[in-house]
Design a protein around this motif. Structure first.
Motif, short mmCIF file in Angstrom:
data_model
loop_
_atom_site.label_atom_id
_atom_site.label_comp_id
_atom_site.label_asym_id
_atom_site.label_seq_id
_atom_site.Cartn_x
_atom_site.Cartn_y
_atom_site.Cartn_z
N PHE A 1 -74.46 -52.24 13.89
CA PHE A 1 -74.39 -51.80 12.39
C PHE A 1 -74.28 -50.61 11.72
N GLU A 2 -74.91 -49.54 12.72
CA GLU A 2 -74.22 -48.41 12.42
C GLU A 2 -73.34 -47.78 13.07
N GLU A 3 -72.90 -48.37 14.25
CA GLU A 3 -71.17 -47.80 14.34
C GLU A 3 -69.96 -48.45 13.40
N LEU A 4 -70.40 -49.38 12.67
CA LEU A 4 -69.89 -50.16 11.55
C LEU A 4 -70.04 -48.98 10.42
N GLU A 5 -71.48 -48.63 10.58
CA GLU A 5 -71.79 -48.00 8.46
C GLU A 5 -70.93 -46.21 9.33
N ALA A 6 -70.58 -45.86 10.24
CA ALA A 6 -70.07 -44.34 10.51
C ALA A 6 -69.00 -44.92 10.64
N ARG A 7 -68.14 -45.92 10.90
CA ARG A 7 -66.47 -45.47 10.52
C ARG A 7 -65.72 -46.43 9.80
N GLU A 8 -67.29 -46.83 8.78
CA GLU A 8 -66.57 -47.25 7.08
C GLU A 8 -66.52 -45.90 6.12
N ALA A 9 -67.75 -44.76 6.58
CA ALA A 9 -67.56 -43.73 6.55
C ALA A 9 -66.49 -42.96 6.85
N VAL A 10 -66.31 -42.72 7.47
CA VAL A 10 -64.29 -42.04 8.20
C VAL A 10 -63.40 -42.68 6.59
N ALA A 11 -63.98 -44.10 7.35
CA ALA A 11 -62.32 -44.14 6.64
C ALA A 11 -62.31 -44.07 4.83
N ARG A 12 -63.66 -44.57 4.65
CA ARG A 12 -64.40 -43.89 3.12
C ARG A 12 -63.41 -42.29 3.06
N VAL A 13 -63.95 -41.46 3.71
CA VAL A 13 -63.38 -39.76 3.58
C VAL A 13 -61.54 -39.93 3.79
N ARG A 14 -61.43 -40.46 5.15
CA ARG A 14 -59.53 -40.58 5.05
C ARG A 14 -58.85 -40.82 3.37
N VAL A 15 -59.86 -42.14 3.02
CA VAL A 15 -58.98 -42.89 1.66
C VAL A 15 -58.78 -41.88 0.79
#
Length: 96
Positions: free
Chosen positions: A11-25
């Motif tokens: 879940f931490e990895e998924l949250e980290a990836r989501e944060a990166v994706a949100r910044v990119r968006v």
């Protein structure tokens, strides 16, 4: 216990990836807004240029027609009317 740690890190990895994706968006949305603004300005420029070209074409056509009319009038002997004016002043004869 190991399964809980694995799930937690997943879940931490998924949250980290989501944060990166949100910044990119967010970055892409900012770029899109900038490009959209530039596109709108370019469209306005194009519209103004198109109107200017059409206006110049109309003015040149009118000037050319006026110049032709003046040349035609200056070539006629004095006292002679143009055929178009002559036809306009004639009464209809009923036969064409």
């Amino acid at each position: 216990m190991e399964e809980v740690i694995l799930m937690g890190s997943l879940f931490e990895e998924l949250e980290a990836r989501e944060a990166v994706a949100r910044v990119r968006v967010d970055e892409l949305e900012e770029q899109l807004a900038e490009v959209t603004g530039r596109l709108e300005e370019a469209r306005e420029d194009l519209g103004r240029l198109r109107i200017a070209r059409e206006t110049v074409s109309e003015v040149m056509a009118e000037m050319s027609a006026n110049a032709s009319a003046r040349q035609t009038q200056s070539r006629k002997p004095s006292g002679q009317t143009s055929p178009r004016r002559h036809l306009r002043t004639q009464e209809p004869s009923g036969t064409w």
